[in-house]
Design a protein around this motif. Sequence first.
Motif, PDB file in Angstrom:
ATOM      1  N   GLU A 184       2.402  -2.243   4.591  1.00 20.45           N
ATOM      2  CA  GLU A 184       3.356  -1.282   4.032  1.00 20.45           C
ATOM      3  C   GLU A 184       2.694   0.072   3.800  1.00 20.45           C
ATOM      4  OE1 GLU A 184       6.667   0.503   2.582  1.00 20.45           O
ATOM      5  OE2 GLU A 184       6.606  -1.504   3.450  1.00 20.45           O
ATOM      6  N   TYR A 185       1.461   0.041   3.309  1.00 21.89           N
ATOM      7  CA  TYR A 185       0.718   1.278   3.036  1.00 21.89           C
ATOM      8  C   TYR A 185      -0.481   1.314   3.997  1.00 21.89           C
ATOM      9  CZ  TYR A 185       3.493   1.173  -1.243  1.00 21.89           C
ATOM     10  OH  TYR A 185       4.543   1.132  -2.141  1.00 21.89           O
ATOM     11  N   GLY A 186      -0.283   1.972   5.119  1.00 18.89           N
ATOM     12  CA  GLY A 186      -1.238   1.924   6.227  1.00 18.89           C
ATOM     13  C   GLY A 186      -2.664   2.310   5.888  1.00 18.89           C
ATOM     14  N   ASN A 187      -2.857   3.244   4.960  1.00 21.35           N
ATOM     15  CA  ASN A 187      -4.213   3.704   4.650  1.00 21.35           C
ATOM     16  C   ASN A 187      -4.734   3.081   3.351  1.00 21.35           C
ATOM     17  OD1 ASN A 187      -2.307   5.107   3.131  1.00 21.35           O
ATOM     18  ND2 ASN A 187      -3.618   6.906   2.875  1.00 21.35           N
ATOM     19  N   ALA A 188      -4.229   1.889   3.025  1.00 22.27           N
ATOM     20  CA  ALA A 188      -4.588   1.256   1.756  1.00 22.27           C
ATOM     21  C   ALA A 188      -6.045   0.811   1.722  1.00 22.27           C
ATOM     22  CB  ALA A 188      -3.683   0.060   1.493  1.00 22.27           C
ATOM     23  N   ARG A 189      -6.649   0.939   0.545  1.00 19.68           N
ATOM     24  CA  ARG A 189      -7.985   0.413   0.284  1.00 19.68           C
ATOM     25  C   ARG A 189      -7.817  -0.909  -0.445  1.00 19.68           C
ATOM     26  NH1 ARG A 189     -13.174   2.628  -0.985  1.00 19.68           N
ATOM     27  NH2 ARG A 189     -14.602   0.848  -0.974  1.00 19.68           N
ATOM     28  N   VAL A 190      -8.594  -1.918  -0.079  1.00 20.51           N
ATOM     29  CA  VAL A 190      -8.527  -3.225  -0.733  1.00 20.51           C
ATOM     30  C   VAL A 190      -9.868  -3.526  -1.381  1.00 20.51           C
ATOM     31  CG1 VAL A 190      -8.100  -5.683  -0.448  1.00 20.51           C
ATOM     32  CG2 VAL A 190      -6.850  -4.040   0.968  1.00 20.51           C
ATOM     33  N   ILE A 191      -9.838  -3.842  -2.664  1.00 16.01           N
ATOM     34  CA  ILE A 191     -11.054  -4.176  -3.404  1.00 16.01           C
ATOM     35  C   ILE A 191     -10.829  -5.516  -4.093  1.00 16.01           C
ATOM     36  CG2 ILE A 191     -12.557  -3.531  -5.335  1.00 16.01           C
ATOM     37  CD1 ILE A 191     -11.862  -0.594  -4.714  1.00 16.01           C
TER      38      ILE A 191
END
Length: 294
Positions: free
Chosen positions: A270-277
């Motif tokens: 959904e949020y193409g430039n998302a960062r995942v931590i």
Amino acid sequence: MSSIYETLNDMQQLACYHTEGPLLILAGAGSGKTRVLTHRIAYLIEEKHVNPYNIMAITFTNKAAAELKTRLVTMLGEDGNDIWASTFHSMCARILRRDGERLGYTNRFTIYDTDDSRRLMKDCCKALNIEEKILPAKAILSEISRAKDQMIDANEYLRRAGTDTRKGTIGKAYQMYQERLKAADAMDFDDMIFNTVRLLQTDSDALSYCAGKFRYVMVDEYQDTNHAQYELVRLLSSGENNICVVGDDDQSIYRFRGATIENILNFEDEYGNARVIRLEQNYRSTSNILDAAN
């Protein structure tokens, strides 16, 4: 930089300092997610000089919201009171008190609790000659609640019912129930979120105001959001797209109420430039418990 951030572990600090753009924090119980949220908000205010008025933090229960608010006030003093830290329903009530007239309500609308809703539905069933033994008011309200979670209004529900007699009956009850709520200048709990989403979808001025005001939106327990809550969060954060959600991809306790784990699983799509931590260090459980859980 203030020592309060140095008390966080490396991954917690990473989540705290990543302030711009979409961020998904995967955090199980005991990994310090509330601590990360409060420190992240403090960092935005103290280091990034964001106005507290422009920050929203949403959680699910009044207890969790109160705890979050207390921690923020302890950390930030009076600035903590200016942050919108509340449940979904409390936040929607504030928005609708301001702009509900755009949907045909007054700013003094009544919020019906479960008992109020059940009494009203029983009246509707009586008017429609629906027998309680065959189709209880409680069952009809549960079906209506699921429909509202999916942003399906009464007319659309009735249209989808087609030749299904039971769903057709529920659809007629749904229509009358909503008509009587509106006539009483009232909303039930599900309407709070449903109507806020509808307001933001259909009124560009209301959307512009909310998306402009809430420059940073944070949501706890994101795995427990349903479709309407997902859409609400998306609309509120649509201004600057600074959306941070915290959740556990292994746990969803509100599936029976329409929660969809897909909201968290599909966040990166959904949020193409998302960062995942991912916060993996647990501060509550022993290593034996964690090994067994893993």
